[in-house]
Design an enzyme around this catalytic site. Structure first.
Site, PDB file in Angstrom:
ATOM      1  N   HIS A   1      -4.529  -3.280   6.270  1.00  0.00           N
ATOM      2  CA  HIS A   1      -4.297  -3.075   5.242  1.00  0.00           C
ATOM      3  C   HIS A   1      -5.391  -3.506   4.433  1.00  0.00           C
ATOM      4  O   HIS A   1      -6.265  -5.285   4.428  1.00  0.00           O
ATOM      5  CB  HIS A   1      -3.283  -4.802   5.012  1.00  0.00           C
ATOM      6  CG  HIS A   1      -3.447  -5.162   3.733  1.00  0.00           C
ATOM      7  ND1 HIS A   1      -3.057  -4.350   2.832  1.00  0.00           N
ATOM      8  CD2 HIS A   1      -3.164  -6.392   3.040  1.00  0.00           C
ATOM      9  CE1 HIS A   1      -2.706  -4.694   1.083  1.00  0.00           C
ATOM     10  NE2 HIS A   1      -3.037  -6.756   1.252  1.00  0.00           N
TER      11      HIS A   1
ATOM     12  N   ASP B   1       0.199  -1.156  -0.506  1.00  0.00           N
ATOM     13  CA  ASP B   1       0.442   0.149   0.216  1.00  0.00           C
ATOM     14  C   ASP B   1       0.660   1.389  -0.300  1.00  0.00           C
ATOM     15  O   ASP B   1       0.185   2.656  -1.002  1.00  0.00           O
ATOM     16  CB  ASP B   1      -0.524   0.410   1.186  1.00  0.00           C
ATOM     17  CG  ASP B   1      -1.502  -1.187   1.364  1.00  0.00           C
ATOM     18  OD1 ASP B   1      -2.667  -1.526   0.546  1.00  0.00           O
ATOM     19  OD2 ASP B   1      -1.105  -2.129   2.125  1.00  0.00           O
TER      20      ASP B   1
HETATM   21  P1  NAD Z   1      -2.019 -18.806  -4.017  1.00  0.00           P
HETATM   22  O1  NAD Z   1      -3.070 -19.181  -4.056  1.00  0.00           O
HETATM   23  O2  NAD Z   1      -0.676 -18.394  -5.150  1.00  0.00           O
HETATM   24  O3  NAD Z   1      -0.969 -19.457  -3.018  1.00  0.00           O
HETATM   25  C1  NAD Z   1      -1.293 -19.584  -1.760  1.00  0.00           C
HETATM   26  C2  NAD Z   1       0.317 -20.603  -0.943  1.00  0.00           C
HETATM   27  O4  NAD Z   1      -0.179 -20.781  -0.055  1.00  0.00           O
HETATM   28  C3  NAD Z   1      -0.439 -22.348  -1.895  1.00  0.00           C
HETATM   29  O5  NAD Z   1       0.197 -22.572  -2.677  1.00  0.00           O
HETATM   30  C4  NAD Z   1      -1.065 -22.678  -1.003  1.00  0.00           C
HETATM   31  O6  NAD Z   1      -0.779 -24.236  -0.850  1.00  0.00           O
HETATM   32  C5  NAD Z   1      -0.120 -22.469   0.608  1.00  0.00           C
HETATM   33  N1  NAD Z   1      -1.070 -23.027   1.851  1.00  0.00           N
HETATM   34  C6  NAD Z   1      -2.105 -22.642   1.986  1.00  0.00           C
HETATM   35  N2  NAD Z   1      -2.345 -23.354   3.489  1.00  0.00           N
HETATM   36  C7  NAD Z   1      -0.795 -23.470   3.447  1.00  0.00           C
HETATM   37  C8  NAD Z   1      -0.158 -23.848   5.028  1.00  0.00           C
HETATM   38  N3  NAD Z   1      -1.223 -23.556   6.075  1.00  0.00           N
HETATM   39  N4  NAD Z   1       1.197 -23.667   4.895  1.00  0.00           N
HETATM   40  C9  NAD Z   1       1.481 -23.421   4.002  1.00  0.00           C
HETATM   41  N5  NAD Z   1       1.346 -23.407   3.322  1.00  0.00           N
HETATM   42  C10 NAD Z   1       0.157 -22.832   2.924  1.00  0.00           C
HETATM   43  O7  NAD Z   1      -1.402 -16.915  -2.931  1.00  0.00           O
HETATM   44  P2  NAD Z   1      -1.310 -15.651  -2.745  1.00  0.00           P
HETATM   45  O8  NAD Z   1      -1.186 -15.124  -4.487  1.00  0.00           O
HETATM   46  O9  NAD Z   1       0.360 -16.905  -3.079  1.00  0.00           O
HETATM   47  O10 NAD Z   1      -1.652 -15.046  -1.661  1.00  0.00           O
HETATM   48  C11 NAD Z   1      -1.123 -15.355  -1.102  1.00  0.00           C
HETATM   49  C12 NAD Z   1      -1.596 -15.353   0.511  1.00  0.00           C
HETATM   50  O11 NAD Z   1      -0.629 -13.027   0.085  1.00  0.00           O
HETATM   51  C13 NAD Z   1      -3.257 -14.583  -0.221  1.00  0.00           C
HETATM   52  O12 NAD Z   1      -3.930 -14.242   1.435  1.00  0.00           O
HETATM   53  C14 NAD Z   1      -3.046 -13.248  -0.528  1.00  0.00           C
HETATM   54  O13 NAD Z   1      -4.635 -12.483   0.260  1.00  0.00           O
HETATM   55  C15 NAD Z   1      -1.905 -12.602   0.760  1.00  0.00           C
HETATM   56  N6  NAD Z   1      -2.111 -10.825  -0.177  1.00  0.00           N
HETATM   57  C16 NAD Z   1      -0.961  -9.822   0.480  1.00  0.00           C
HETATM   58  C17 NAD Z   1      -1.006  -8.794   0.061  1.00  0.00           C
HETATM   59  C18 NAD Z   1      -0.563  -8.199   1.666  1.00  0.00           C
HETATM   60  O14 NAD Z   1       0.058  -6.793   0.791  1.00  0.00           O
HETATM   61  N7  NAD Z   1      -0.436  -7.979   2.490  1.00  0.00           N
HETATM   62  C19 NAD Z   1      -0.146  -9.021  -0.933  1.00  0.00           C
HETATM   63  C20 NAD Z   1      -0.507  -9.774  -1.972  1.00  0.00           C
HETATM   64  C21 NAD Z   1      -1.817 -10.911  -1.845  1.00  0.00           C
HETATM   65  C1  LMR Z   2      -3.397  -6.631  -2.464  1.00  0.00           C
HETATM   66  O1  LMR Z   2      -3.404  -5.470  -1.176  1.00  0.00           O
HETATM   67  O2  LMR Z   2      -2.954  -6.404  -3.481  1.00  0.00           O
HETATM   68  C2  LMR Z   2      -3.804  -7.896  -2.158  1.00  0.00           C
HETATM   69  O3  LMR Z   2      -3.909  -7.654   0.076  1.00  0.00           O
HETATM   70  C3  LMR Z   2      -4.559  -8.817  -2.655  1.00  0.00           C
HETATM   71  C4  LMR Z   2      -6.093  -8.881  -2.398  1.00  0.00           C
HETATM   72  O4  LMR Z   2      -6.514  -9.520  -1.068  1.00  0.00           O
HETATM   73  O5  LMR Z   2      -6.713  -7.637  -2.196  1.00  0.00           O
END
Ligand code: NAD
Ligand code: LMR
Length: 327
Positions: A187, A159
């Site tokens: 967030h 962000d």
């Molecule tokens: P994704 O589905 O591509 O990958 C998630 C991975 O986590 C998968 O490979 C899954 O098998 C694994 N997983 C699920 N449960 C697990 C566990 N208990 N232990 C270990 N691994 C586990 O998702 P992504 O696009 O990589 O996103 C991951 C997370 O990050 C999501 O919750 C998403 O919303 C979040 N995210 C946060 C931000 C932020 O700014 N804070 C930004 C983008 C995404």
């Molecule tokens: C983002 O900010 O891009 C991530 O937290 C993914 C989402 O769910 O918006």
């Protein structure tokens, strides 16, 4: 030879994981002279995919990558870890808010918090990326009572980077001219991306922008809703920019923030700036010698206070929803 730093990454075979671990192995976190060990955690159904990622890591022949551990056991992934990047969690789909993920993702952070408590190195630092990041971080922190609370952080750097980029584009100034941006709070769509305390070329950003209504009516909602906008366009949530923000978060915490500037991090709240206590709240922080400090003495007006109150109220509601997960 310098001892390697152990970096645990959860969800390592997922989209963010794929954009993250190659950069860690390449030295992006700690520089070109610091070897690393990657300790990669996945769930059993994703272990085959993780083996494939590990083959690619091998095929990159990264000189700094001294060992790669692949596991579906949190105790193994967090063993003696100096850093734990908690990415593994379900992403939201179009039409959901991040807090709608709490029931699916919250339990992950109970068990991982316990495993962190029992296994990490004495100097471990934790970054929660999986959504809803602030409240998942709170869950992990409260389930790891032996790890100092200040080692737990939630990532709001994406962000922060978005806010900086929007201001640079609006004013036609280079990114490095935009400093002192803050993301306050959660967030989520209630976060308060604050341009009013930011600077552009060392001048107050509102004066350089010259249009407070743009800040209030365009800038703030754009940053608040950028994640949803990416999901609508890509059909999947942000991955490369999230991995990049995670790298930036660790770089800042490890090496410090630029002199005179600050960064945004979700950290355990103790009530600064009328934020609620006992949640993970994003503030402006400076960092020196690996220790972050919340920036003190910023003057808030009614608009700032209203925004901080709204995002604080959402964090309290999220905490109430997962009270059973907090020992
Ligand atoms: P994704 O589905 O591509 O990958 C998630 C991975 O986590 C998968 O490979 C899954 O098998 C694994 N997983 C699920 N449960 C697990 C566990 N208990 N232990 C270990 N691994 C586990 O998702 P992504 O696009 O990589 O996103 C991951 C997370 O990050 C999501 O919750 C998403 O919303 C979040 N995210 C946060 C931000 C932020 O700014 N804070 C930004 C983008 C995404
Ligand atoms: C983002 O900010 O891009 C991530 O937290 C993914 C989402 O769910 O918006």
């Amino acid at each position: 030879m310098t001892d390697p730093i152990r970096v645990a990454v959860t969800g390592a075979a997922g989209n963010i994981g794929y954009a993250l671990i190659f950069r860690i192995a390449n030295g992006d976190l700690f520089g070109p002279d610091q070897p690393v060990i990657l300790q990669l955690l996945e769930i059993p159904p994703a272990m085959d995919a993780l083996e494939g990622v590990a083959m690619e890591l091998e095929d990159c022949a990264f000189p700094l990558l001294t060992q790669t551990v692949l596991t579906d056991e949190p105790d193994v992934a967090f063993a003696s870890a100096n850093w734990a990047l908690l990415v593994g969690a379900r992403p939201r789909a179009a039409g959901m808010e991040r807090k709608d993920l709490l029931s699916a993702n919250g339990p992950i952070f109970v068990s991982q918090g316990r495993a962190i408590n029992d296994n990490v190195a004495d100097d471990a630092r934790i970054v929660v990326v999986g959504n809803p990041a602030n409240t998942n971080c709170l869950i992990a922190m409260r389930n790891a009572p032996d790890v100092p609370a200040e080692r737990f952080t939630a990532m709001t750097r994406l962000d922060h980077n978005r806010a900086q980029s929007q201001l640079a584009q609006k004013t036609g100034r280079p990114l490095h001219a935009v400093t002192n941006v803050t993301i306050w709070g959660n967030h989520s769509a209630t976060q308060y991306p604050d341009a009013f305390h930011a600077q552009i070329d060392g001048q107050p950003a509102p004066a350089v922008v010259g249009d407070d209504s743009w800040i209030k009516e365009t800038f703030i909602p754009t940053v608040q809703k950028r994640g949803a906008e990416v999901i609508a366009a890509r059909g999947a949530s942000s991955a490369a920019s999230a991995a990049n923000a995670c790298i930036n978060h660790v770089q800042s915490w490890h090496a410090g923030a630029a002199e005179g500037d600050w960064v945004s991090m979700g950290v355990p709240s103790t009530g600064e700036y009328h934020s609620p206590t006992g949640v993970i709240f994003s503030y402006p922080v400076t960092i020196r010698d690996g220790v972050y400090r919340i920036v003190q003495g910023l003057e808030l007006n009614d608009f700032d206070r209203e925004k901080i109150a709204a995002t604080g109220a959402e964090l309290l509601a999220e905490r109430a929803a997962i009270a059973d997960s907090l020992p």
